[in-house]
Write an enzyme that holds these catalytic residues in place. Structure first.
Site, PDB file in Angstrom:
ATOM      1  N   SER A 130       0.813  -1.221   0.000  1.00 21.08           N
ATOM      2  CA  SER A 130       0.000   0.000   0.000  1.00 21.08           C
ATOM      3  C   SER A 130       0.845   1.271   0.000  1.00 21.08           C
ATOM      4  CB  SER A 130      -0.947  -0.042   1.202  1.00 21.08           C
ATOM      5  OG  SER A 130      -1.841   1.021   1.141  1.00 21.08           O
ATOM      6  N   HIS A 131       0.651   2.101   1.000  1.00 24.93           N
ATOM      7  CA  HIS A 131       1.298   3.415   1.055  1.00 24.93           C
ATOM      8  C   HIS A 131       2.667   3.347   1.715  1.00 24.93           C
ATOM      9  CE1 HIS A 131      -0.843   2.332   4.597  1.00 24.93           C
ATOM     10  NE2 HIS A 131      -0.004   3.077   5.291  1.00 24.93           N
ATOM     11  N   LYS A 171      -1.354  -9.834  -0.548  1.00 28.73           N
ATOM     12  CA  LYS A 171      -2.648 -10.183   0.036  1.00 28.73           C
ATOM     13  C   LYS A 171      -3.438 -11.003  -0.968  1.00 28.73           C
ATOM     14  CE  LYS A 171      -5.014  -5.808  -0.955  1.00 28.73           C
ATOM     15  NZ  LYS A 171      -5.887  -4.783  -0.404  1.00 28.73           N
ATOM     16  N   ASP A 204      -2.559   6.630  -3.382  1.00 29.62           N
ATOM     17  CA  ASP A 204      -1.379   6.078  -2.713  1.00 29.62           C
ATOM     18  C   ASP A 204      -0.681   5.009  -3.554  1.00 29.62           C
ATOM     19  OD1 ASP A 204      -3.312   4.097  -2.473  1.00 29.62           O
ATOM     20  OD2 ASP A 204      -2.484   3.362  -0.590  1.00 29.62           O
ATOM     21  N   ASP A 263      -0.798   1.761  -4.014  1.00 27.58           N
ATOM     22  CA  ASP A 263      -1.557   0.772  -4.788  1.00 27.58           C
ATOM     23  C   ASP A 263      -2.892   1.311  -5.297  1.00 27.58           C
ATOM     24  OD1 ASP A 263      -2.470   0.838  -2.135  1.00 27.58           O
ATOM     25  OD2 ASP A 263      -3.342  -1.156  -2.296  1.00 27.58           O
ATOM     26  N   ASP A 308      -5.545   2.667  -3.788  1.00 24.75           N
ATOM     27  CA  ASP A 308      -6.847   2.541  -3.129  1.00 24.75           C
ATOM     28  C   ASP A 308      -7.187   3.713  -2.217  1.00 24.75           C
ATOM     29  OD1 ASP A 308      -5.069   1.807  -1.162  1.00 24.75           O
ATOM     30  OD2 ASP A 308      -6.002  -0.133  -0.706  1.00 24.75           O
ATOM     31  N   ARG A 309      -6.179   4.473  -1.783  1.00 28.03           N
ATOM     32  CA  ARG A 309      -6.483   5.618  -0.920  1.00 28.03           C
ATOM     33  C   ARG A 309      -6.669   6.875  -1.769  1.00 28.03           C
ATOM     34  NH1 ARG A 309      -3.248   5.153   4.704  1.00 28.03           N
ATOM     35  NH2 ARG A 309      -3.690   2.957   5.053  1.00 28.03           N
ATOM     36  N   THR A 354     -12.144  -1.510  11.640  1.00 24.46           N
ATOM     37  CA  THR A 354     -11.180  -1.063  10.635  1.00 24.46           C
ATOM     38  C   THR A 354     -10.781  -2.233   9.740  1.00 24.46           C
ATOM     39  OG1 THR A 354     -10.313   0.669  12.048  1.00 24.46           O
ATOM     40  CG2 THR A 354      -8.833  -0.161  10.337  1.00 24.46           C
ATOM     41  N   GLU A 376     -13.485   5.063   5.075  1.00 25.43           N
ATOM     42  CA  GLU A 376     -12.685   4.944   6.289  1.00 25.43           C
ATOM     43  C   GLU A 376     -11.869   6.208   6.467  1.00 25.43           C
ATOM     44  OE1 GLU A 376     -11.165   0.780   7.405  1.00 25.43           O
ATOM     45  OE2 GLU A 376     -10.664   1.059   5.307  1.00 25.43           O
ATOM     46  N   SER A 427      -8.851   6.349   7.113  1.00 24.23           N
ATOM     47  CA  SER A 427      -7.512   6.191   6.557  1.00 24.23           C
ATOM     48  C   SER A 427      -7.509   6.516   5.054  1.00 24.23           C
ATOM     49  CB  SER A 427      -7.007   4.769   6.800  1.00 24.23           C
ATOM     50  OG  SER A 427      -7.936   3.823   6.316  1.00 24.23           O
ATOM     51  N   LYS A 475     -11.257  -0.267  -1.644  1.00 29.45           N
ATOM     52  CA  LYS A 475     -11.381   1.179  -1.746  1.00 29.45           C
ATOM     53  C   LYS A 475     -10.693   1.635  -3.022  1.00 29.45           C
ATOM     54  CE  LYS A 475      -7.793   2.077   1.715  1.00 29.45           C
ATOM     55  NZ  LYS A 475      -7.390   0.799   2.294  1.00 29.45           N
TER      56      LYS A 475
END
Ligand code: G16
Length: 543
Positions: A113-114, A126, A277, A279, A281-282, A344, A363, A365, A376
């Site tokens: 991720s980030h 994952k 971010d 990947d 998703d954010r 979460t 979320e 985050s 997300k």
């Protein structure tokens, strides 16, 4: 070319966190480390045999090597069809979409991720299940248990798949397709949003800036924002994915996205500024003169979504994680739809989405998404805002002001204490937990405590119970303090403290977040004794 059975000894630290297994690159580079975990997944998901599997990653250091291993192991474990993003790239929401679109039995997403990348950075993997969502608690636990007992794995030797060339090859009984990483995702977005209207809005001089942070969303933003919506090339910055993310920290928030905040506050700021971010998703959303907090973004998008093409039939429900600001609750109430409060972790939304109970989730985050995928989706959030601006003709600031005047404003901040010693972080949780029993009925600042407990959640679809999901002190609608330990860090423990205060009086809507939350910060210190128990006088990050 043959399938080989390789003996290995188990590692005992392969317990996935909030979103998969994340460790330092050097941990993943240990002999058989990745292979053991991947074999544990194949052993626990027999449905992968003969079925379709999606594989992609965020392009970080070690991505290509890991993909080569996962592909060879998928072949050896009897997967019938493998779909790989070209160059090994797939954003997390795009991978989830491909799993759904192709009825795949699952997917491996190579991402941390980030978290920063590079030889000294982090790596992660994952497993997402059929339907596109992250593996739930039960499967995750089974994979972990299996990883502790594993004594070998199966791998196909000599396949040499060229992941940079699109097309299909068949090797033995497995068909391997390398696909463009953007095509399907772009088509999905086109079906959800009014591209003509957004393009028209942009053509009338409304500026857009999107920061891909040298991570996976560069090609997606380039295609959609520039090629399809007509934004100038300069609208997408840091668009080339790099294996070390350009040495940066692709976590779009007020700390690592400070340059975007400064841009938003400058003369001549674009009408919409967004970022995503590592990947993809954010998301982070800003407008001229304003930053929209993730909780507000969820609430504001929920309020406007029914005006956008993909959502005209209305919202089924809204879901947010427990620590996320309760701003969306007011919108759910006004729309007369249910509001679900989950622990979460995006995985907790997936059953609700599959059951058709929820249309939009979010979320704190910096995550927002809808029922179109099971992850997300950073670029989705940016496009939803763009479409909202185009439809309403308002600025981001006007939308926010109007929203706060109608529903009230949730002042909100998250304080992160990173790299704590595990026992120190536990001591804080215990100290805070010890105070909870006596709090209800007593004052916290000006407000009376109405609830103080440890959050647990029963999934209404499969009945599973998730306990130990954060400590909370609630003062009715007025204020909340929440504490929990992060499940995504790779070094020491990270303590997250969430502070929230609600005001609906029009004279109380223009305070600074820091001023509004000052009484909660004072209360926190006496309840959790963070300074005394950790030696830290201030959080490392405030977002
Ligand atoms: C992951 C999960 C999110 C979660 C976030 C933070 O996001 O998918 O659901 O909110 O971690 O988790 P924690 O507070 O436990 O560190 P991402 O973007 O890191 O995959």
């Amino acid at each position: 070319m043959a399938i080989r059975e390789i003996s290995s000894s188990p590692y005992l630290d392969q317990k996935p966190g909030t979103a998969g297994l994340r460790k330092k690159v050097s941990v993943f580079q240990q002999p058989h480390y990745l292979e053991n975990f991947v074999q544990a997944v194949f052993d626990c998901v027999p449905a992968l045999k003969g079925a379709t599997l999606v594989i992609g990653g965020d392009g970080r250091y070690h991505n290509r090597d890991a993909i080569r291993v996962v592909v060879a192991m998928a072949m050896a474990n009897g997967v019938g069809r493998i779909i790989i993003g070209q160059g090994g790239l797939l954003s997390t929401p795009a991978a989830s979409h491909l799993i759904r679109k192709h009825d795949a039995a699952g997917g491996f997403l190579l991402t941390a991720s980030h978290n920063p990348a590079g030889p000294d950075g982090d790596f992660g993997i994952k497993f997402n299940i059929a339907g596109g969502g992250q593996a739930g608690e039960g499967l995750t636990q089974r994979i972990y248990e299996r990883s502790k007992a594993i004594d070998g794995y199966r791998i196909y030797e000599g396949a040499n798949v060229d992941i940079d060339r699109r097309g299909t090859v068949v090797i033995d009984r497995t068909s391997i397709e390398v696909v463009d990483c953007v095509d399907d995702y772009a088509e999905l977005m086109q079906g959800l949003f009014d591209f003509d209207r957004i393009a028209d809005w942009i053509s009338r001089g409304n500026g857009v800036r999107f920061d891909a942070m040298h991570a996976v969303t560069g090609p997606y933003a380039q295609r959609i924002l520039v090629e399809q919506l007509g934004a100038p090339a300069a609208a997408v910055i840091n668009a080339t994915p790099l294996s070390d993310f350009g040495g940066g920290h692709p976590d779009p928030n007020l700390v690592y996205g400070k340059h975007l905040f400064d841009l938003a506050m400058s003369e001549g700021a674009p009408a919409l500024i967004g970022a995503s971010d590592g990947d993809g998703d954010r998301n982070m959303i800003l407008g001229k003169g304003i930053f929209i907090s993730p909780g507000d973004s969820l609430a504001m998008l929920a309020a406007h979504l029914p005006r956008l093409p993909g959502y005209r039939s209305g919202l089924r429900g809204i879901a947010r994680s427990m620590p996320t600001s309760r701003a969306a609750d007011h919108v759910a109430k006004a729309l007369k739809v249910p509001l679900y409060e989950t622990p979460t972790g995006w995985k907790f939304f997936c059953n609700l989405l599959d059951a058709g109970d929820v249309t939009i989730c979010g979320e704190e985050s910096f995550g927002t998404s809808s029922s179109h995928t099971r992850e997300k989706d950073g670029l989705w959030a940016v496009l939803a805002w763009l479409n909202t601006l185009a439809v309403t003709g308002q600025s981001v600031e006007q939308i926010a002001q109007q929203h706060w005047h109608r529903y009230g404003r949730h002042y909100y901040a998250r304080h992160d204490y990173e790299g704590l010693k595990g026992p120190d972080a536990e001591a804080v949780m215990q100290a805070f937990s010890g105070t909870l029993g006596a709090l209800p009925g007593h004052k916290l600042g000006d407000w009376e405590v109405t609830l103080a407990d440890e959050f647990s959640y029963q999934d209404k679809v499969d009945g599973s119970l998730a306990t130990g999901q954060g400590l909370r002190v609630v003062c009715g609608d007025h204020a909340r303090i929440v504490l929990r330990l992060s499940g995504t860090g790779t070094q020491g423990a990270t303590l997250r403290v969430y502070l929230e205060r609600y005001e609906s009086d029009p004279s109380a809507l223009g305070w600074t977040v820091a001023d509004a939350l000052a009484p909660l910060r004072t209360a926190l210190e006496s309840l959790a004794r963070i300074g005394e128990l950790t030696g830290r006088n201030a959080p490392d990050l405030v977002t």
